[in-house]
Structure formats: C-alpha cells, structure tokens
Design a protein around this motif. Structure first.
Motif, short mmCIF file in Angstrom:
data_model
loop_
_atom_site.label_atom_id
_atom_site.label_comp_id
_atom_site.label_asym_id
_atom_site.label_seq_id
_atom_site.Cartn_x
_atom_site.Cartn_y
_atom_site.Cartn_z
N ALA A 71 38.44 29.54 56.52
CA ALA A 71 37.80 30.25 55.41
C ALA A 71 38.79 30.41 54.26
CB ALA A 71 37.29 31.61 55.87
N PHE A 72 40.05 30.73 54.58
CA PHE A 72 41.07 30.86 53.53
C PHE A 72 41.25 29.52 52.81
CE2 PHE A 72 45.40 30.18 52.11
CZ PHE A 72 45.51 31.20 51.17
N ILE A 111 41.99 29.18 48.62
CA ILE A 111 43.04 28.36 47.98
C ILE A 111 42.69 27.96 46.55
CG2 ILE A 111 44.16 26.08 48.03
CD1 ILE A 111 44.75 26.49 50.94
N PRO A 112 41.44 27.60 46.22
CA PRO A 112 41.14 27.20 44.84
C PRO A 112 41.44 28.29 43.79
CG PRO A 112 39.36 26.54 46.31
CD PRO A 112 40.29 27.41 47.11
N PHE A 113 41.54 29.53 44.22
CA PHE A 113 41.82 30.63 43.28
C PHE A 113 43.31 30.80 43.00
CE2 PHE A 113 37.61 31.74 44.75
CZ PHE A 113 37.02 32.29 43.63
N TYR A 114 44.16 30.19 43.82
CA TYR A 114 45.61 30.38 43.67
C TYR A 114 46.24 29.26 42.87
CZ TYR A 114 45.39 34.23 46.94
OH TYR A 114 45.09 35.42 47.54
N HIS A 115 47.09 29.66 41.94
CA HIS A 115 47.85 28.72 41.13
C HIS A 115 49.07 28.25 41.93
CE1 HIS A 115 49.49 26.84 37.60
NE2 HIS A 115 50.57 27.58 37.64
N GLU A 153 50.10 26.02 58.71
CA GLU A 153 51.24 26.82 58.30
C GLU A 153 51.42 26.73 56.80
OE1 GLU A 153 54.61 25.32 60.49
OE2 GLU A 153 54.38 23.33 59.70
N LEU A 154 52.00 27.78 56.25
CA LEU A 154 52.31 27.82 54.84
C LEU A 154 53.73 27.30 54.69
CD1 LEU A 154 51.53 28.76 51.96
CD2 LEU A 154 52.52 30.98 52.55
N VAL A 155 53.92 26.25 53.91
CA VAL A 155 55.24 25.67 53.70
C VAL A 155 55.65 25.99 52.26
CG1 VAL A 155 56.64 23.57 53.73
CG2 VAL A 155 54.74 23.82 55.35
N LEU A 156 56.73 26.75 52.12
CA LEU A 156 57.22 27.13 50.80
C LEU A 156 58.27 26.12 50.35
CD1 LEU A 156 57.60 30.96 51.43
CD2 LEU A 156 55.69 29.76 50.36
N LEU A 157 58.09 25.60 49.13
CA LEU A 157 59.00 24.58 48.60
C LEU A 157 59.71 25.10 47.37
CD1 LEU A 157 56.54 21.53 48.75
CD2 LEU A 157 58.23 22.21 50.46
N THR A 199 44.60 36.71 60.01
CA THR A 199 43.24 36.77 59.48
C THR A 199 43.25 36.27 58.04
OG1 THR A 199 43.47 38.99 58.55
CG2 THR A 199 42.77 38.84 60.86
N ARG A 200 42.06 35.98 57.55
CA ARG A 200 41.93 35.53 56.15
C ARG A 200 42.52 36.58 55.21
NH1 ARG A 200 36.12 34.42 53.23
NH2 ARG A 200 36.93 34.03 51.15
N GLU A 201 42.25 37.84 55.47
CA GLU A 201 42.77 38.93 54.63
C GLU A 201 44.30 38.97 54.67
OE1 GLU A 201 42.50 43.78 54.27
OE2 GLU A 201 40.97 42.71 55.41
#
Length: 110
Positions: free
Chosen positions: A7-8, A13-17, A30-34, A50-52
């Motif tokens: 769901a996230f 994701i489309p809302f985040y720059h 996983e979230l990979v920070l670059l 969770t999505r929240e």
C-alpha cells in the motif's frame, strides 16, 4: 509480501519527492538511502513495518511529501532529504610560505 508495504509503494511513494521504487523480484522490501553521488548510505528493512510507520520514517528522514503527486516542490526542498554539504575551510594560499614569527625570548623546542 506485506500488504502494508505494498500500500505504501503503490499509494504513498508518488507523493514523495526524490523517493523512487525499484522492484527486485524475490528481494525483501527495504529503503535504501543514497548519497548525492548515488553511494549507498544505509538500508532499512520495511517488511515488519506498517504503512503508517513507513510514512513517518520517510518524513522523519526528510523526504518532502507533496499535496498531490503532480504538485510542484518548493525550491528549498528540491534536494530533500539531502543535508547541506559541510562548509569546508578555504584552501591555504598556494606557493607562498611565510615563516612563523617568534618573539626573541621564545624557545620552540622546549
């Protein structure tokens, strides 16, 4: 796959720059920070979140959330979540070396 993560990915994701989704078949989400040079800084597993919690995490990390997916991003958030580069001291003047001035009574070897 967690329905929360899905769901996230599909709805948030489309809302985040500057936040992109890359699907890797069989890999755990996983979230990979670059870095700005695309060097990996950190990996954060998302499977048990969770999505929240994921939304709170990416906002805490400094990702800018737009009002709508197509909304413009304010200038100050164009490079978000990147932190400003540390200010480096100016390089020393090149080619000119000035000897240290010492008082006559000084003993530098003591």
């Amino acid at each position: 796959r967690s329905p929360q993560v899905k769901a996230f990915v599909t709805q948030d994701i489309p809302f985040y720059h500057n936040l992109e989704m890359k699907h890797l078949p069989g890999a755990d989400p996983e979230l990979v920070l670059l870095s700005h040079r695309y060097e990996e800084l950190e990996r954060i597993p998302l499977s048990d979140m969770t999505r929240e919690e994921i939304n709170l995490l990416v906002q805490k990390l400094g990702f800018y959330r737009k009002e709508t997916p197509d909304a413009p991003v304010p200038e100050e958030f164009q490079f978000a979540p990147a932190k400003p580069l540390p200010t480096l001291p100016p390089p020393p003047a090149t080619g000119i070396k000035t000897p240290l001035k010492r008082d006559k009574g000084e003993h530098p070897d003591l």
